[in-house]
Design an enzyme around this catalytic site. Sequence first.
Site, short mmCIF file in Angstrom:
data_model
loop_
_atom_site.label_atom_id
_atom_site.label_comp_id
_atom_site.label_asym_id
_atom_site.label_seq_id
_atom_site.Cartn_x
_atom_site.Cartn_y
_atom_site.Cartn_z
N LYS A 13 2.94 26.46 11.32
CA LYS A 13 2.43 25.88 12.57
C LYS A 13 2.87 26.71 13.78
CE LYS A 13 4.65 21.91 11.99
NZ LYS A 13 5.31 22.04 10.66
N ARG A 159 17.74 29.49 10.12
CA ARG A 159 17.95 28.17 10.73
C ARG A 159 18.89 27.35 9.85
NH1 ARG A 159 12.17 25.67 12.40
NH2 ARG A 159 13.17 23.84 11.51
P1 AMP Z 1 10.61 22.13 13.46
O1 AMP Z 1 11.14 23.29 14.22
O2 AMP Z 1 9.28 21.65 13.98
O3 AMP Z 1 10.62 22.34 11.98
O4 AMP Z 1 11.62 20.91 13.74
C1 AMP Z 1 12.97 20.98 13.32
C2 AMP Z 1 13.57 19.59 13.32
O5 AMP Z 1 13.55 19.05 14.65
C3 AMP Z 1 12.84 18.56 12.47
O6 AMP Z 1 13.21 18.63 11.10
C4 AMP Z 1 13.28 17.26 13.14
O7 AMP Z 1 14.60 16.91 12.75
C5 AMP Z 1 13.31 17.64 14.63
N1 AMP Z 1 11.99 17.40 15.24
C6 AMP Z 1 11.08 18.32 15.65
N2 AMP Z 1 10.00 17.73 16.14
C7 AMP Z 1 10.20 16.39 16.05
C8 AMP Z 1 9.42 15.24 16.36
N3 AMP Z 1 8.19 15.34 16.85
N4 AMP Z 1 9.98 14.03 16.11
C9 AMP Z 1 11.22 13.89 15.62
N5 AMP Z 1 11.99 14.93 15.28
C10 AMP Z 1 11.49 16.18 15.48
#
Ligand code: AMP
Length: 216
Positions: A13, A159
Amino acid sequence: MNLIMLGAPGAGKGTIAASLQEILNIPHISTGDIFRECIKSGTELGKLADSYISKGCLVPDDVTIQIVEDRLSQEDCSNGFILDGFPRTIKQALGLDNYLKRVGKKITRVVNIVVSEEELVGRLTNRRICKDCKASFNLRILPEGTTVCPHCGGELIQRDDDNEEVIKKRFCTYHEETEPLVEYYLKRRKLAKVRSEHTIEDTFENVLCALKLKGI
Ligand code: AMP
Protein backbone atom coordinates in the site's frame (compact mmCIF):
# COMPACT_ATOMS: atom_id res chain seq x y z
CA MET A 1 -8.93 12.41 -6.20
CA ASN A 2 -9.66 11.17 -2.67
CA LEU A 3 -8.18 7.68 -2.51
CA ILE A 4 -7.92 4.88 0.04
CA MET A 5 -5.33 2.08 -0.20
CA LEU A 6 -6.64 -1.11 1.34
CA GLY A 7 -4.79 -4.41 1.77
CA ALA A 8 -3.13 -6.75 4.26
CA PRO A 9 0.18 -5.84 5.96
CA GLY A 10 2.94 -6.10 3.34
CA ALA A 11 0.61 -5.77 0.34
CA GLY A 12 2.53 -2.71 -0.88
CA LYS A 13 0.00 0.00 0.00
CA GLY A 14 2.71 2.46 1.05
CA THR A 15 4.90 1.91 -2.00
CA ILE A 16 1.99 2.29 -4.42
CA ALA A 17 0.68 5.34 -2.52
CA ALA A 18 4.13 6.98 -2.70
CA SER A 19 4.22 6.49 -6.49
CA LEU A 20 0.66 7.80 -6.87
CA GLN A 21 1.58 10.86 -4.82
CA GLU A 22 4.29 11.67 -7.39
CA ILE A 23 1.99 11.61 -10.39
CA LEU A 24 -1.18 13.01 -8.80
CA ASN A 25 0.54 15.64 -6.67
CA ILE A 26 -1.67 15.00 -3.66
CA PRO A 27 -0.38 13.97 -0.21
CA HIS A 28 0.23 10.38 0.81
CA ILE A 29 -1.05 10.02 4.37
CA SER A 30 0.10 6.92 6.24
CA THR A 31 -1.25 6.53 9.78
CA GLY A 32 1.55 4.00 10.43
CA ASP A 33 4.16 6.64 9.46
CA ILE A 34 2.45 9.26 11.65
CA PHE A 35 2.52 6.88 14.64
CA ARG A 36 6.18 5.91 14.01
CA GLU A 37 7.15 9.62 13.91
CA CYS A 38 5.37 10.18 17.25
CA ILE A 39 7.15 7.15 18.75
CA LYS A 40 10.50 8.50 17.53
CA SER A 41 9.81 11.93 19.06
CA GLY A 42 8.76 10.33 22.37
CA THR A 43 5.41 12.17 22.56
CA GLU A 44 2.50 10.97 24.74
CA LEU A 45 0.72 9.82 21.58
CA GLY A 46 3.88 7.97 20.56
CA LYS A 47 3.98 6.12 23.89
CA LEU A 48 0.33 5.17 23.57
CA ALA A 49 0.70 4.07 19.92
CA ASP A 50 3.82 2.02 20.70
CA SER A 51 1.98 0.01 23.35
CA TYR A 52 -0.40 -1.24 20.62
CA ILE A 53 1.91 -1.36 17.58
CA SER A 54 4.56 -3.46 19.33
CA LYS A 55 1.92 -6.14 19.99
CA GLY A 56 0.44 -6.10 16.47
CA CYS A 57 -2.79 -4.51 17.72
CA LEU A 58 -4.60 -1.45 16.43
CA VAL A 59 -4.32 1.96 18.05
CA PRO A 60 -7.79 2.89 19.44
CA ASP A 61 -10.27 4.19 16.88
CA ASP A 62 -11.11 7.52 18.53
CA VAL A 63 -7.42 8.55 18.70
CA THR A 64 -6.77 7.43 15.11
CA ILE A 65 -9.87 9.08 13.63
CA GLN A 66 -8.96 12.40 15.28
CA ILE A 67 -5.41 12.28 13.90
CA VAL A 68 -6.70 11.66 10.37
CA GLU A 69 -9.34 14.39 10.62
CA ASP A 70 -6.66 16.87 11.73
CA ARG A 71 -4.39 15.82 8.86
CA LEU A 72 -7.15 15.97 6.24
CA SER A 73 -8.08 19.47 7.41
CA GLN A 74 -4.69 20.77 6.31
CA GLU A 75 -4.43 22.95 3.22
CA ASP A 76 -2.40 20.46 1.14
CA CYS A 77 -5.36 18.03 1.15
CA SER A 78 -7.71 20.48 -0.56
CA ASN A 79 -7.17 18.89 -4.00
CA GLY A 80 -7.21 15.31 -2.77
CA PHE A 81 -5.34 12.77 -0.66
CA ILE A 82 -4.20 9.16 -0.59
CA LEU A 83 -4.95 7.38 2.69
CA ASP A 84 -2.63 4.44 3.38
CA GLY A 85 -3.49 2.20 6.34
CA PHE A 86 -6.66 4.10 7.22
CA PRO A 87 -9.45 3.18 7.71
CA ARG A 88 -8.62 -0.17 9.33
CA THR A 89 -11.96 -0.78 11.10
CA ILE A 90 -15.62 -0.24 10.24
CA LYS A 91 -15.77 2.37 13.02
CA GLN A 92 -12.91 4.28 11.35
CA ALA A 93 -14.66 4.06 7.96
CA LEU A 94 -17.85 5.46 9.49
CA GLY A 95 -15.82 8.21 11.20
CA LEU A 96 -14.19 9.08 7.88
CA ASP A 97 -17.54 9.14 6.04
CA ASN A 98 -18.90 11.39 8.74
CA TYR A 99 -15.97 13.81 8.47
CA LEU A 100 -16.06 13.89 4.66
CA LYS A 101 -19.80 14.58 4.70
CA ARG A 102 -19.23 17.49 7.09
CA VAL A 103 -16.67 19.06 4.75
CA GLY A 104 -18.58 18.25 1.54
CA LYS A 105 -16.16 15.66 0.14
CA LYS A 106 -16.42 12.04 -0.98
CA ILE A 107 -14.09 9.09 -1.43
CA THR A 108 -13.34 8.68 -5.15
CA ARG A 109 -12.03 5.11 -5.10
CA VAL A 110 -10.73 2.43 -2.72
CA VAL A 111 -7.90 0.33 -4.15
CA ASN A 112 -7.77 -3.11 -2.56
CA ILE A 113 -4.36 -4.71 -3.17
CA VAL A 114 -4.68 -8.48 -2.99
CA VAL A 115 -1.66 -10.74 -2.35
CA SER A 116 -1.39 -14.38 -1.21
CA GLU A 117 -0.53 -14.80 2.50
CA GLU A 118 2.64 -16.77 1.67
CA GLU A 119 3.94 -13.89 -0.46
CA LEU A 120 2.96 -11.36 2.24
CA VAL A 121 5.04 -13.13 4.90
CA GLY A 122 8.03 -13.19 2.52
CA ARG A 123 7.64 -9.48 1.81
CA LEU A 124 7.31 -8.50 5.49
CA THR A 125 10.26 -10.50 6.78
CA ASN A 126 12.44 -9.16 3.94
CA ARG A 127 11.20 -5.58 4.22
CA ARG A 128 13.69 -2.86 5.10
CA ILE A 129 12.87 0.81 5.38
CA CYS A 130 15.08 3.86 5.05
CA LYS A 131 15.57 5.59 8.38
CA ASP A 132 15.65 8.98 6.64
CA CYS A 133 13.30 9.06 3.62
CA LYS A 134 11.06 6.17 4.82
CA ALA A 135 11.17 4.41 1.42
CA SER A 136 10.47 0.70 1.66
CA PHE A 137 12.57 -2.03 0.00
CA ASN A 138 12.49 -5.79 -0.39
CA LEU A 139 15.85 -7.40 0.45
CA ARG A 140 15.15 -10.08 -2.19
CA ILE A 141 15.23 -7.41 -4.90
CA LEU A 142 18.14 -5.25 -3.68
CA PRO A 143 21.71 -6.26 -4.67
CA GLU A 144 23.17 -8.57 -2.01
CA GLY A 145 24.79 -6.75 0.91
CA THR A 146 22.91 -3.46 0.41
CA THR A 147 22.76 -1.61 3.74
CA VAL A 148 21.91 1.94 2.65
CA CYS A 149 18.93 3.46 0.84
CA PRO A 150 19.40 3.50 -2.97
CA HIS A 151 17.45 6.81 -3.07
CA CYS A 152 19.10 8.94 -0.36
CA GLY A 153 21.91 6.90 1.25
CA GLY A 154 20.09 6.65 4.61
CA GLU A 155 20.51 3.60 6.80
CA LEU A 156 18.18 0.67 5.97
CA ILE A 157 16.48 -0.72 9.06
CA GLN A 158 13.90 -3.39 9.90
CA ARG A 159 10.63 -2.22 11.47
CA ASP A 160 10.23 -3.51 15.05
CA ASP A 161 6.83 -4.99 14.16
CA ASP A 162 8.20 -6.88 11.11
CA ASN A 163 9.15 -9.91 13.21
CA GLU A 164 7.42 -13.29 12.90
CA GLU A 165 5.44 -13.19 16.15
CA VAL A 166 4.05 -9.68 15.63
CA ILE A 167 3.41 -10.40 11.92
CA LYS A 168 1.14 -13.32 12.90
CA LYS A 169 -0.85 -11.10 15.23
CA ARG A 170 -1.08 -8.34 12.58
CA PHE A 171 -2.60 -10.83 10.13
CA CYS A 172 -5.20 -11.90 12.71
CA THR A 173 -6.01 -8.24 13.40
CA TYR A 174 -6.29 -7.64 9.65
CA HIS A 175 -8.73 -10.54 9.11
CA GLU A 176 -10.86 -9.65 12.11
CA GLU A 177 -10.93 -5.87 11.93
CA THR A 178 -9.94 -4.67 8.47
CA GLU A 179 -11.15 -7.28 5.98
CA PRO A 180 -14.83 -6.39 6.59
CA LEU A 181 -14.01 -3.07 4.89
CA VAL A 182 -13.82 -4.89 1.53
CA GLU A 183 -17.56 -5.60 1.78
CA TYR A 184 -18.21 -2.09 3.16
CA TYR A 185 -16.71 -0.36 0.12
CA LEU A 186 -17.97 -2.98 -2.33
CA LYS A 187 -21.53 -2.20 -1.24
CA ARG A 188 -20.83 1.50 -1.78
CA ARG A 189 -19.43 0.76 -5.28
CA LYS A 190 -16.05 2.27 -4.44
CA LEU A 191 -13.84 -0.81 -4.55
CA ALA A 192 -11.21 -1.57 -7.21
CA LYS A 193 -9.44 -4.91 -6.70
CA VAL A 194 -5.83 -5.15 -7.87
CA ARG A 195 -3.78 -8.36 -7.72
CA SER A 196 -0.13 -7.99 -6.75
CA GLU A 197 1.82 -11.22 -7.20
CA HIS A 198 4.60 -9.93 -9.48
CA THR A 199 6.76 -6.82 -9.45
CA ILE A 200 5.79 -3.52 -7.87
CA GLU A 201 5.96 -1.96 -11.37
CA ASP A 202 3.30 -4.42 -12.62
CA THR A 203 1.14 -3.69 -9.60
CA PHE A 204 1.47 0.05 -10.13
CA GLU A 205 0.42 -0.35 -13.80
CA ASN A 206 -2.63 -2.33 -12.66
CA VAL A 207 -3.51 0.37 -10.12
CA LEU A 208 -3.25 3.06 -12.81
CA CYS A 209 -5.59 0.99 -15.02
CA ALA A 210 -8.04 0.48 -12.16
CA LEU A 211 -8.09 4.24 -11.52
CA LYS A 212 -8.32 4.97 -15.26
CA LEU A 213 -5.10 6.99 -14.99
CA LYS A 214 -3.08 5.09 -17.56
CA GLY A 215 -1.22 7.46 -19.91
CA ILE A 216 -1.48 10.64 -17.80
P1 AMP B 1 1.40 0.26 8.93
O1 AMP B 1 2.62 1.09 8.79
O2 AMP B 1 0.23 0.78 8.13
O3 AMP B 1 1.65 -1.20 8.70
O4 AMP B 1 0.93 0.38 10.46
C1 AMP B 1 1.76 -0.07 11.52
C2 AMP B 1 0.94 -0.22 12.78
O5 AMP B 1 0.42 1.06 13.17
C3 AMP B 1 -0.28 -1.12 12.68
O6 AMP B 1 0.06 -2.50 12.83
C4 AMP B 1 -1.15 -0.59 13.81
O7 AMP B 1 -0.68 -1.05 15.07
C5 AMP B 1 -0.88 0.93 13.74
N1 AMP B 1 -1.86 1.57 12.83
C6 AMP B 1 -1.62 2.09 11.60
N2 AMP B 1 -2.74 2.57 11.06
C7 AMP B 1 -3.73 2.35 11.96
C8 AMP B 1 -5.13 2.59 11.97
N3 AMP B 1 -5.76 3.13 10.94
N4 AMP B 1 -5.81 2.22 13.08
C9 AMP B 1 -5.21 1.67 14.15
N5 AMP B 1 -3.91 1.39 14.19
C10 AMP B 1 -3.15 1.71 13.10
